[in-house]
Scaffold this motif. Structure first.
Motif, PDB file in Angstrom:
ATOM      1  N   SER A 171      45.706  42.688  16.714  1.00 44.26           N
ATOM      2  CA  SER A 171      45.270  43.771  17.591  1.00 44.26           C
ATOM      3  C   SER A 171      44.483  43.223  18.774  1.00 44.26           C
ATOM      4  CB  SER A 171      44.420  44.776  16.813  1.00 44.26           C
ATOM      5  OG  SER A 171      43.278  44.145  16.262  1.00 44.26           O
ATOM      6  N   ALA A 172      43.681  42.180  18.527  1.00 44.80           N
ATOM      7  CA  ALA A 172      42.947  41.540  19.625  1.00 44.80           C
ATOM      8  C   ALA A 172      43.915  40.923  20.620  1.00 44.80           C
ATOM      9  CB  ALA A 172      41.989  40.486  19.070  1.00 44.80           C
ATOM     10  N   SER A 173      45.006  40.335  20.103  1.00 44.57           N
ATOM     11  CA  SER A 173      46.007  39.751  20.978  1.00 44.57           C
ATOM     12  C   SER A 173      46.672  40.816  21.840  1.00 44.57           C
ATOM     13  CB  SER A 173      47.052  39.014  20.140  1.00 44.57           C
ATOM     14  OG  SER A 173      48.052  38.461  20.950  1.00 44.57           O
ATOM     15  N   ASP A 174      46.923  42.012  21.266  1.00 42.01           N
ATOM     16  CA  ASP A 174      47.492  43.110  22.038  1.00 42.01           C
ATOM     17  C   ASP A 174      46.571  43.497  23.190  1.00 42.01           C
ATOM     18  OD1 ASP A 174      49.711  43.234  20.442  1.00 42.01           O
ATOM     19  OD2 ASP A 174      48.959  44.862  19.187  1.00 42.01           O
ATOM     20  N   LEU A 175      45.266  43.528  22.928  1.00 39.46           N
ATOM     21  CA  LEU A 175      44.311  43.874  23.976  1.00 39.46           C
ATOM     22  C   LEU A 175      44.311  42.819  25.076  1.00 39.46           C
ATOM     23  CD1 LEU A 175      41.301  45.166  21.838  1.00 39.46           C
ATOM     24  CD2 LEU A 175      42.902  46.521  23.196  1.00 39.46           C
ATOM     25  N   VAL A 176      44.401  41.539  24.682  1.00 38.48           N
ATOM     26  CA  VAL A 176      44.448  40.456  25.664  1.00 38.48           C
ATOM     27  C   VAL A 176      45.684  40.605  26.541  1.00 38.48           C
ATOM     28  CG1 VAL A 176      44.764  37.974  25.951  1.00 38.48           C
ATOM     29  CG2 VAL A 176      43.101  38.823  24.297  1.00 38.48           C
ATOM     30  N   THR A 177      46.828  40.870  25.917  1.00 35.72           N
ATOM     31  CA  THR A 177      48.073  41.008  26.664  1.00 35.72           C
ATOM     32  C   THR A 177      47.998  42.172  27.638  1.00 35.72           C
ATOM     33  OG1 THR A 177      49.275  40.145  24.747  1.00 35.72           O
ATOM     34  CG2 THR A 177      50.575  41.191  26.455  1.00 35.72           C
ATOM     35  N   ASP A 178      47.441  43.300  27.194  1.00 38.78           N
ATOM     36  CA  ASP A 178      47.279  44.447  28.089  1.00 38.78           C
ATOM     37  C   ASP A 178      46.355  44.115  29.258  1.00 38.78           C
ATOM     38  OD1 ASP A 178      48.972  46.100  26.764  1.00 38.78           O
ATOM     39  OD2 ASP A 178      47.446  47.426  25.931  1.00 38.78           O
ATOM     40  N   ARG A 179      45.263  43.409  28.980  1.00 43.59           N
ATOM     41  CA  ARG A 179      44.334  43.054  30.068  1.00 43.59           C
ATOM     42  C   ARG A 179      45.009  42.131  31.070  1.00 43.59           C
ATOM     43  NH1 ARG A 179      39.977  42.658  26.064  1.00 43.59           N
ATOM     44  NH2 ARG A 179      40.257  40.402  26.021  1.00 43.59           N
ATOM     45  N   LEU A 180      45.756  41.159  30.568  1.00 45.64           N
ATOM     46  CA  LEU A 180      46.442  40.231  31.471  1.00 45.64           C
ATOM     47  C   LEU A 180      47.439  40.971  32.354  1.00 45.64           C
ATOM     48  CD1 LEU A 180      47.144  37.226  29.053  1.00 45.64           C
ATOM     49  CD2 LEU A 180      45.538  37.263  30.957  1.00 45.64           C
ATOM     50  N   MET A 181      48.238  41.858  31.744  1.00 46.82           N
ATOM     51  CA  MET A 181      49.266  42.555  32.506  1.00 46.82           C
ATOM     52  C   MET A 181      48.651  43.493  33.528  1.00 46.82           C
ATOM     53  SD  MET A 181      52.525  42.432  32.670  1.00 46.82           S
ATOM     54  CE  MET A 181      52.711  42.737  34.430  1.00 46.82           C
ATOM     55  N   SER A 182      47.578  44.178  33.141  1.00 48.43           N
ATOM     56  CA  SER A 182      46.946  45.104  34.088  1.00 48.43           C
ATOM     57  C   SER A 182      46.328  44.345  35.255  1.00 48.43           C
ATOM     58  CB  SER A 182      45.892  45.962  33.378  1.00 48.43           C
ATOM     59  OG  SER A 182      44.844  45.173  32.863  1.00 48.43           O
ATOM     60  N   GLN A 183      45.751  43.179  34.980  1.00 52.73           N
ATOM     61  CA  GLN A 183      45.174  42.386  36.067  1.00 52.73           C
ATOM     62  C   GLN A 183      46.242  41.843  37.008  1.00 52.73           C
ATOM     63  OE1 GLN A 183      41.714  39.849  35.876  1.00 52.73           O
ATOM     64  NE2 GLN A 183      41.695  40.112  33.668  1.00 52.73           N
ATOM     65  N   ILE A 184      47.386  41.447  36.447  1.00 46.64           N
ATOM     66  CA  ILE A 184      48.484  40.982  37.298  1.00 46.64           C
ATOM     67  C   ILE A 184      48.909  42.094  38.244  1.00 46.64           C
ATOM     68  CG2 ILE A 184      50.919  40.294  37.289  1.00 46.64           C
ATOM     69  CD1 ILE A 184      50.325  38.767  34.659  1.00 46.64           C
ATOM     70  N   ALA A 185      49.026  43.314  37.714  1.00 44.83           N
ATOM     71  CA  ALA A 185      49.408  44.449  38.554  1.00 44.83           C
ATOM     72  C   ALA A 185      48.360  44.688  39.642  1.00 44.83           C
ATOM     73  CB  ALA A 185      49.584  45.701  37.691  1.00 44.83           C
ATOM     74  N   PHE A 186      47.066  44.645  39.286  1.00 44.51           N
ATOM     75  CA  PHE A 186      46.003  44.822  40.271  1.00 44.51           C
ATOM     76  C   PHE A 186      46.084  43.745  41.351  1.00 44.51           C
ATOM     77  CE2 PHE A 186      43.346  47.292  37.114  1.00 44.51           C
ATOM     78  CZ  PHE A 186      43.312  48.453  37.866  1.00 44.51           C
ATOM     79  N   ALA A 187      46.274  42.484  40.923  1.00 43.90           N
ATOM     80  CA  ALA A 187      46.291  41.365  41.865  1.00 43.90           C
ATOM     81  C   ALA A 187      47.435  41.490  42.857  1.00 43.90           C
ATOM     82  CB  ALA A 187      46.376  40.045  41.109  1.00 43.90           C
ATOM     83  N   VAL A 188      48.633  41.793  42.360  1.00 43.88           N
ATOM     84  CA  VAL A 188      49.796  41.901  43.241  1.00 43.88           C
ATOM     85  C   VAL A 188      49.646  43.100  44.166  1.00 43.88           C
ATOM     86  CG1 VAL A 188      52.306  42.175  43.324  1.00 43.88           C
ATOM     87  CG2 VAL A 188      51.273  40.740  41.560  1.00 43.88           C
ATOM     88  N   GLU A 189      49.092  44.194  43.644  1.00 43.16           N
ATOM     89  CA  GLU A 189      48.859  45.368  44.486  1.00 43.16           C
ATOM     90  C   GLU A 189      47.877  45.037  45.601  1.00 43.16           C
ATOM     91  OE1 GLU A 189      48.227  50.164  43.833  1.00 43.16           O
ATOM     92  OE2 GLU A 189      47.539  48.759  42.291  1.00 43.16           O
ATOM     93  N   PHE A 190      46.830  44.270  45.291  1.00 41.89           N
ATOM     94  CA  PHE A 190      45.881  43.870  46.324  1.00 41.89           C
ATOM     95  C   PHE A 190      46.563  43.020  47.396  1.00 41.89           C
ATOM     96  CE2 PHE A 190      43.358  40.312  47.906  1.00 41.89           C
ATOM     97  CZ  PHE A 190      42.454  41.011  48.704  1.00 41.89           C
ATOM     98  N   VAL A 191      47.383  42.053  46.975  1.00 42.33           N
ATOM     99  CA  VAL A 191      48.098  41.196  47.923  1.00 42.33           C
ATOM    100  C   VAL A 191      48.966  42.047  48.848  1.00 42.33           C
ATOM    101  CG1 VAL A 191      49.947  39.481  48.073  1.00 42.33           C
ATOM    102  CG2 VAL A 191      48.024  39.103  46.525  1.00 42.33           C
ATOM    103  N   HIS A 192      49.653  43.035  48.276  1.00 41.96           N
ATOM    104  CA  HIS A 192      50.500  43.908  49.086  1.00 41.96           C
ATOM    105  C   HIS A 192      49.675  44.720  50.074  1.00 41.96           C
ATOM    106  CE1 HIS A 192      53.998  43.918  45.924  1.00 41.96           C
ATOM    107  NE2 HIS A 192      53.823  42.756  46.518  1.00 41.96           N
TER     108      HIS A 192
END
Length: 344
Positions: A171-192
């Motif tokens: 379950s901790a790994s699921d939370l890590v994966t969600d955090r990573l994916m959400s940050q990637i989306a934030f980062a790419v959105e900022f770049v755009h």
């Protein structure tokens, strides 16, 4: 000119292990372990920086883990050297530096959407700080702030979909994966938002570092390698740009029509593939099925593992750019419209 390291004789393996345990600061040793870098027999010097370990080597050059002193006690950084000094290589390196500096300038006044402040010394979470460069030396190089191993290396250390479902930390790994994916989306959105299209988003160009905030460890991601990027200010590539990118992660129109013709929708396609990689552990060639390249679909077993991200990812992987969704829609799968986190 870099120093040529002296090669150790017999017993060098034992000496290397001893040096790993004693060399440099605690942060340097953590970085050495996180990257799995091979410690050099003796440091190499570039400008005022010292390379202590080799992280990776490829056709374009070598990436080193370094610091600003020979004892590896000062600020940890990454030094990238270029094996070729032809005009095209240098132009692309300089292009990447300029775009990254522009993003740093804008991001320094943009608050992080997840953490109130970053306790590490850096101006922004989304891109590494550029420290110095010399593209006119015999061996061109650029130094930037250390932001952790790339996504592929980070997942290999025990996080992500390869974790045993029976593991108590699943379950901790699921939370890590969600955090990573959400940050990637934030980062790419900022770049755009800054008028930049990355054009080469893939696991190797996503850096992941664990940071200590309020006595808790959190993952912080950064985007790197902007040499194929396109921005409003820098729109010229020295090559035709046809077929540039990474097959599988780059959108079909980028590989078929050329990097000049892509839009933010091409990065959305890459983010979709990054989601597949994160949640299923599959590479693009393993996850997509179909005989017609214009009608490829996600393998049903892979799609099922995406959970509530499935609809967004399937739309993001559309062959037609105009059919792909916005990144903010992916953010709502992690955080509701009111900004509160949803259960995975």
């Amino acid at each position: 000119m870099p120093m040529t390291p002296d090669r150790l004789g017999s017993g060098s393996a034992i000496m290397t292990v001893m040096r790993k345990e004693t060399l440099g600061s605690q942060r340097f040793r953590r970085a050495l372990k996180a990257t799995g870098a091979d410690l050099l027999d003796a440091p190499l010097s570039y400008g005022s920086f010292y390379c202590h370990a080799e992280i990776a080597q490829g056709g374009q050059g070598t990436v080193f883990l370094g610091t600003g002193d020979i004892e590896a006690l000062s600020r940890v950084c990454v030094i990238k050297t270029f094996s070729e000094s032809d005009t095209d290589t240098i132009d692309r390196a300089w292009r990447s530096i300029r775009i990254q500096l522009g993003l740093l300038d804008q991001a320094s006044v943009c608050p992080h959407p997840l953490y109130p402040r970053d306790d590490q010394i850096r101006p922004t979470p989304w891109v590494p700080d550029i420290l110095a460069w010399d593209l006119k030396s015999e061996v061109p190089w650029v130094a930037q702030d250390f932001r952790g191993p790339n996504l592929r290396g980070y997942l290999a250390n025990g996080f992500g979909p390869e974790t045993d479902p029976g593991d108590r930390n699943h379950s901790a790994s699921d939370l890590v994966t969600d955090r990573l994916m959400s940050q990637i989306a934030f980062a790419v959105e900022f770049v755009h938002m800054q008028g930049v299209v990355h054009r080469d988003l893939k696991p190797d160009n996503i850096l992941v570092e664990q940071i200590d905030w309020s006595h808790m460890l959190f993952e912080s991601i950064a985007l790197c390698d902007f040499d194929l990027s396109r921005s409003r200010r820098h729109t010229t590539l020295t090559q035709s740009a046809v077929g540039m990118g990474t097959r599988g992660y780059s959108a079909p129109e980028q590989l078929l029509l050329g990097a000049r013709d892509v839009t933010t929708a091409s990065d959305v396609y890459a983010v979709g593939m990054l989601a597949v990689f994160l949640y299923t552990g599959k590479e693009p060639r393993q996850a997509m099925v179909g005989a017609d390249p214009t009608k490829l679909k996600l393998d049903p077993s892979a799609a099922e593992r995406l959970g509530n991200k499935r609809e967004w990812v399937e739309q993001a992987l559309s062959f037609h750019p105009e059919e792909r969704p916005r990144l903010e829609a992916l953010g709502r799968t992690f955080y509701g419209r009111d900004g509160r986190r949803r259960r995975p």
